[in-house]
Design a protein around this motif. Structure first.
Motif, mmCIF file in Angstrom:
data_model
loop_
_atom_site.group_PDB
_atom_site.id
_atom_site.type_symbol
_atom_site.label_atom_id
_atom_site.label_comp_id
_atom_site.label_asym_id
_atom_site.label_seq_id
_atom_site.Cartn_x
_atom_site.Cartn_y
_atom_site.Cartn_z
ATOM 1 N N UNK A 166 5.429 -10.601 10.654
ATOM 2 C CA UNK A 166 4.562 -11.254 9.573
ATOM 3 C C UNK A 166 5.254 -10.940 8.396
ATOM 4 N N UNK A 167 5.882 -9.827 7.991
ATOM 5 C CA UNK A 167 6.437 -9.394 6.816
ATOM 6 C C UNK A 167 7.564 -10.372 6.459
ATOM 7 N N UNK A 168 8.308 -10.886 7.634
ATOM 8 C CA UNK A 168 9.422 -11.840 7.362
ATOM 9 C C UNK A 168 8.910 -13.190 7.071
ATOM 10 N N UNK A 169 7.642 -13.389 7.810
ATOM 11 C CA UNK A 169 7.464 -15.094 7.703
ATOM 12 C C UNK A 169 6.838 -15.067 6.169
ATOM 13 N N UNK A 170 7.005 -16.516 5.545
ATOM 14 C CA UNK A 170 6.407 -16.859 4.438
ATOM 15 C C UNK A 170 5.135 -16.816 4.157
ATOM 16 N N UNK A 171 4.606 -16.513 3.072
ATOM 17 C CA UNK A 171 3.230 -16.486 2.804
ATOM 18 C C UNK A 171 2.718 -17.744 2.241
ATOM 19 N N UNK A 172 1.532 -18.134 2.401
ATOM 20 C CA UNK A 172 0.786 -19.106 1.984
ATOM 21 C C UNK A 172 0.539 -18.915 0.256
ATOM 22 N N UNK A 173 0.106 -17.696 0.115
ATOM 23 C CA UNK A 173 -0.364 -17.432 -1.276
ATOM 24 C C UNK A 173 -0.141 -16.150 -1.588
ATOM 25 N N UNK A 174 0.440 -15.703 -2.793
ATOM 26 C CA UNK A 174 0.642 -14.345 -3.090
ATOM 27 C C UNK A 174 -0.123 -14.110 -4.381
ATOM 28 N N UNK A 175 -1.371 -13.766 -3.913
ATOM 29 C CA UNK A 175 -2.426 -13.135 -4.541
ATOM 30 C C UNK A 175 -2.522 -11.669 -5.125
ATOM 31 N N UNK A 176 -2.444 -11.402 -6.326
ATOM 32 C CA UNK A 176 -2.442 -9.919 -6.594
ATOM 33 C C UNK A 176 -3.858 -9.619 -6.790
ATOM 34 N N UNK A 177 -4.111 -8.149 -5.962
ATOM 35 C CA UNK A 177 -5.523 -7.679 -5.979
ATOM 36 C C UNK A 177 -5.298 -6.193 -6.563
ATOM 37 N N UNK A 178 -5.633 -5.585 -7.681
ATOM 38 C CA UNK A 178 -5.683 -4.435 -8.057
ATOM 39 C C UNK A 178 -6.381 -3.385 -7.396
ATOM 40 N N UNK A 179 -5.814 -2.735 -6.561
ATOM 41 C CA UNK A 179 -6.213 -1.681 -5.538
ATOM 42 C C UNK A 179 -5.591 -0.253 -5.620
ATOM 43 N N UNK A 180 -6.146 0.661 -5.567
ATOM 44 C CA UNK A 180 -5.520 2.145 -5.193
ATOM 45 C C UNK A 180 -4.673 2.103 -3.844
ATOM 46 N N UNK A 181 -3.655 3.087 -3.986
ATOM 47 C CA UNK A 181 -2.956 3.154 -2.770
ATOM 48 C C UNK A 181 -3.496 3.421 -1.486
ATOM 49 N N UNK A 182 -4.247 4.335 -1.678
ATOM 50 C CA UNK A 182 -5.241 4.641 -0.320
ATOM 51 C C UNK A 182 -5.918 3.644 -0.052
ATOM 52 N N UNK A 183 -6.573 2.628 -0.561
ATOM 53 C CA UNK A 183 -7.288 1.519 -0.108
ATOM 54 C C UNK A 183 -6.383 0.640 0.592
ATOM 55 N N UNK A 184 -4.969 0.601 -0.098
ATOM 56 C CA UNK A 184 -3.991 -0.399 0.561
ATOM 57 C C UNK A 184 -3.743 0.069 2.158
ATOM 58 N N UNK A 185 -3.658 1.419 2.084
ATOM 59 C CA UNK A 185 -3.076 2.037 3.258
ATOM 60 C C UNK A 185 -4.286 1.876 4.262
ATOM 61 N N UNK A 186 -5.478 2.315 3.805
ATOM 62 C CA UNK A 186 -6.693 1.922 4.743
ATOM 63 C C UNK A 186 -6.675 0.493 5.379
ATOM 64 N N UNK A 187 -6.467 -0.384 4.603
ATOM 65 C CA UNK A 187 -6.541 -1.731 5.046
ATOM 66 C C UNK A 187 -5.535 -1.997 5.817
#
Length: 643
Positions: A581-602
């Protein structure tokens, strides 16, 4: 009170041996078992072979249903035999004579039946080895006693020279030839042979002297003398007492025209390893007691050297086998153009001393290339030492590379040899060189430029002859720009650069690599797996392999461990999809300002949903311990839908 008889007396070709007194009311059993009165160390004997007993006023011999039977006066007996004084019976290889009185024993003939050789002297020790040799002369004539003894100093000098030559022998055959040459130079013999004792009593001719002699036409010493030496483990000096009066075409000694012979056993740990045969064919002289003593001294030395040579041969064979196995493990498997080019580069750079920098993603096989360079180089007999620069803290890295003296720092309780010293005359492989601390890089550069180094806490300069092969999965050019890697060290390492492409760039090598790992793990686990189903091979060929060859190896190991059928099917091949999934191209690269622990949780939640909440698989994908994953699930309050 002395025994009055009757007696059993062992018969030998050169006379008589042990005397066993018989007593009325006491059975005399004969056989291999230790419970017998007469114990015979002979594989032709049964455990309880025969017995001699008194019944109805007569002494009788009974065969105890032995495997090879009992013979009286050369004829086999059925059950039992009434013994008469003078009867001779045979149990295995041992002959006995029954007599009422010792005086009734027949006189010993001048020459043994069917032989022209009579044993003159037996010897198990030598005056060169002990001040009191135990020897047993047999019919030694007065002339032998009057013969002047040879110079001991001359014999000791000959033994010393021969000992040096034996120590320099590099093979078993060379040792045998050296021994014969030294003996023929030192004693009155013209012909010699070195016979190796195989299983049982089978003999194999290892060396013959003079060198013009043909092993195929050489006839070994007569069976009579061989059996005597093998049984007693004593060297024998024998002479042709018949002197052409009782010649027999079947006698190998006669065919050689020998006047006397020496047969000496080579013994180690109580086992006869070989026999040394020496013949005197000069009609005007014969071998002497001095010759026998000298031969016994040599045979004793040969027993020790021969054991060392055999042990060395065994160690060399084991070493060759281990190196062969290591070579197999170090092979770069594949038929693609990329692998062919790597082989070509290794073949060109291996004979040189050039420093090599190997580049490639993690898991591509950089260490295998480094091993291939070492074992294809003139340094192959030297050590191959590996050091992962990323696995050691900055404070300990210098100590690992260059060693330290006792007390150099807290915890340095003993002097330690560094990796560079350990790899002297060999190759050192520095993996993840981009992670090396900046301060250590300067000291490494000086060593690469030929300067000596000092151990941590030491003052003695140490100079080594080491070839350096380095590897990295990082773009060192970026490290240069960031100031984390020395420019001069970069150019010094990049004398020869070998790039290993990721597996996704040469996926045609996946089938041979998969077969290679399958054979390896099937051999290790003794699983009965024949190969891959077409669907399994197609699944592996289409995969991107973000973990490269290391990931392929782990996938095959898991499939072999858990596979249930005779072939591995697509269901047995477990592949990760997170990296894809990381190697595959993404459709959109939308930035979402989130804390690191929230990114890890998701991210953890998405991974658990991907594995259908299989925590072991999720932990493997996330590259964390299962207990760590459980703690994060609880800390983030993650729950499965429906729970």
């Amino acid at each position: 009170m002395a025994a009055t008889g009757p007696f059993l007396v062992t018969r030998r070709d050169d006379g008589y041996g042990d005397v066993i007194a018989l007593e009325v009311g006491q059975r005399c059993t004969l056989g291999r078992a230790n419970t017998n009165r007469v114990v015979l160390r002979d594989e032709l004997c049964s455990r309880e072979h025969a017995e001699v007993y008194f019944a109805d006023s007569r002494w009788r011999l009974r065969d105890l249903k032995s495997l090879n039977g009992t013979r009286v006066n050369s004829e086999p007996i059925q059950d039992e035999w009434e013994l008469v004084s003078g009867d001779e019976f045979q149990v295995g290889r041992t002959r006995f004579i029954y007599v009422n009185q010792i005086e009734e024993l027949p006189s010993v003939p001048v020459a043994a039946i069917g032989e022209t050789m009579a044993i003159k002297k037996r010897l198990s020790q030598s005056r060169f080895l002990t001040p009191h040799p135990h020897e047993m002369p047999v019919h030694e004539p007065p002339a032998e006693k009057e013969r002047p003894r040879r110079s001991v100093s001359r014999d000791l000098a000959a033994l010393y020279r021969l000992g040096l030559e034996m120590g320099a022998a590099t093979s078993y055959e060379e040792l045998a030839d050296v021994v014969l040459g030294g003996l023929l130079d030192a004693i009155h013999a013209e012909v010699g042979a070195f016979l190796t004792v195989k299983d049982g009593r089978e003999m194999e001719i290892t060396a013959v002297r003079p060198v013009e002699a043909d092993r195929r036409t050489y006839s070994p010493v007569s069976e009579f003398v061989t059996n005597e030496v093998m049984s007693s483990k004593e060297a024998v000096l024998a002479e042709d007492v018949a002197r052409n009066r009782y010649l027999s075409q079947r006698d190998s000694i006669t065919s050689l025209g020998a006047t006397s012979l020496i047969c000496a056993p080579v013994v180690h740990d109580g086992k006869v390893l070989a026999l040394i045969h020496l013949y005197c064919i000069d009609p005007h002289r014969s071998l002497s007691s001095d010759d026998l003593e000298f031969t016994v001294a040599v045979a004793k030395h040969v027993g020790i050297v021969l054991t060392q040579v055999r042990r060395q041969d065994s160690l060399e064979a084991s070493n060759r086998e281990l190196r062969s196995q290591l070579k197999v493990e170090s092979e770069l498997v594949g038929n693609s153009e990329a692998i062919r080019q790597i082989h070509e580069q290794v073949g060109k750079v291996a004979p040189t001393n050039a420093t090599v920098l190997i580049r490639g993603e993690s898991g591509t096989g950089k260490e295998l290339v480094a091993r291939a360079i070492h074992f294809s180089s003139p340094r192959r007999e030297g050590p191959f030492v590996c050091l992962n620069c990323a696995a050691i803290t900055e404070t300990l890295l210098e100590s690992e590379l260059f060693g330290h003296e006792r007390g150099a720092f807290t915890g340095a309780t003993e002097k330690k040899i560094g990796k560079f010293e350990a790899s002297h005359q060999g190759t050192i492989f520095l993996d993840e060189i981009g992670e090396m601390a900046f301060g250590t890089q300067a000291k490494l550069l000086r060593v690469l430029e030929g300067h000596p180094f000092e151990r941590v806490g030491g003052h003695t300069p140490i100079r080594v002859n080491v070839r350096v092969v380095a590897a990295t999965n990082q773009p060192l050019e970026k490290n240069l720009q960031d100031g984390r890697f020395r420019r001069d060290l970069f150019y010094r390492l990049q004398v020869v650069e070998i790039r290993i492409p990721p597996l996704r760039e040469h996926r045609e090598d996946v089938p041979p690599l998969a077969d290679h790992f399958l054979k390896r793990f099937v051999k290790e686990t003794n699983r009965k797996i024949r190969g891959f189903a077409p669907a399994a091979m197609e699944k592996m060929t289409q995969y991107q392999w973000p973990g490269n060859v290391r990931e392929l190896r782990n996938v095959i190991e898991r499939a072999v461990a858990l596979g249930r059928g005779p072939t591995l099917d697509a269901g047995d091949i477990w592949l990760s999809s997170l990296e894809l999934t990381a190697l595959a191209p993404t459709v959109a690269d939308v930035f979402e300002p989130l804390p690191l622990d929230e990114i890890e949780k998701r991210h953890i939640l998405k991974t658990l949903e991907h594995t259908e909440w299989n925590k072991s698989q999720a932990a493997a994908i996330l590259k964390i311990e299962r207990s760590t994953l459980d703690r994060k699930i609880k800390g983030y309050g993650l729950k499965r839908d429906g729970d």
